[in-house]
Write an enzyme that holds these catalytic residues in place. Structure first.
Site, short mmCIF file in Angstrom:
data_model
loop_
_atom_site.label_atom_id
_atom_site.label_comp_id
_atom_site.label_asym_id
_atom_site.label_seq_id
_atom_site.Cartn_x
_atom_site.Cartn_y
_atom_site.Cartn_z
N HIS A 7 -166.08 18.12 32.57
CA HIS A 7 -166.62 16.84 33.02
C HIS A 7 -166.37 15.75 32.00
O HIS A 7 -166.07 16.03 30.84
CB HIS A 7 -168.13 16.92 33.34
CG HIS A 7 -168.99 17.29 32.18
ND1 HIS A 7 -169.32 18.58 31.87
CD2 HIS A 7 -169.61 16.53 31.24
CE1 HIS A 7 -170.12 18.61 30.82
NE2 HIS A 7 -170.30 17.37 30.40
N HIS A 79 -168.81 11.31 26.38
CA HIS A 79 -168.08 12.48 25.88
C HIS A 79 -167.21 13.09 26.97
O HIS A 79 -167.39 12.80 28.15
CB HIS A 79 -169.03 13.54 25.29
CG HIS A 79 -169.99 14.16 26.25
ND1 HIS A 79 -171.27 13.67 26.46
CD2 HIS A 79 -169.89 15.24 27.06
CE1 HIS A 79 -171.89 14.43 27.35
NE2 HIS A 79 -171.08 15.40 27.74
N GLU A 130 -167.43 17.93 23.88
CA GLU A 130 -168.33 19.04 24.19
C GLU A 130 -167.47 20.23 24.58
O GLU A 130 -166.49 20.08 25.32
CB GLU A 130 -169.25 18.65 25.36
CG GLU A 130 -170.24 19.73 25.77
CD GLU A 130 -171.15 19.29 26.91
OE1 GLU A 130 -170.81 18.34 27.64
OE2 GLU A 130 -172.22 19.91 27.07
CO CO Z 1 -171.67 17.05 28.89
#
Ligand code: CO
Length: 134
Positions: A7, A79, A130
């Site tokens: 994502h 992020h 991440e």
């Molecule tokens: Co995230």
């Protein structure tokens, strides 16, 4: 090491406005808001064919994204999340190459119930990264 883009997270000043934008203007499939008190955020997920967008808004007084929104009042990209098969192996390999892992360095349970880690943006082209074990 990294696999799919899981994502992209975008911090937004108003979740309803952002959800309406993605649903009605961009024509995407948008979830109902979900409060994640452990993470200090409320999220709306936008499901795309090949990945997801996570719209994030602060929840509570000491949200980790509260300062981000102060610096970026219109919101902004926060992020990117890449999938890995083995998060501890990925962490150890990255640390051995000099990358900095944020917080304790131990994986935490992320927004999807899977182990996640964050890597220092200064080590990755100015982008908070991440890693999520899938
Ligand atoms: Co995230």
């Amino acid at each position: 090491m990294i696999g799919r883009l899981n994502h992209v997270a975008i911090v937004v000043p108003d979740l309803d406005t952002a959800a309406t934008l993605y649903r009605d203007t961009l024509g995407a499939k948008v979830s109902a808001p979900a409060a994640l008190p452990d993470h200090g955020v409320t999220t709306v997920f936008v499901d795309l064919d090949n990945t997801r967008i996570e719209l994030l808004h602060p929840l509570g007084g000491d949200s980790p994204i509260g300062q981000f929104l102060e610096r970026h009042p219109d919101g902004g990209m926060h992020h990117v999340c890449y999938e890995v098969d083995d998060i501890l192996a990925a962490r150890d390999q990255l640390k051995a190459q000099g990358a900095r892992v944020l917080d304790s360095g131990e994986p935490r349970t992320g927004a999807h119930g899977k182990p996640v880690l964050f890597l220092h943006p200064k080590d990755f082209c100015g982008t908070l990264v991440e890693l999520e074990q899938v």
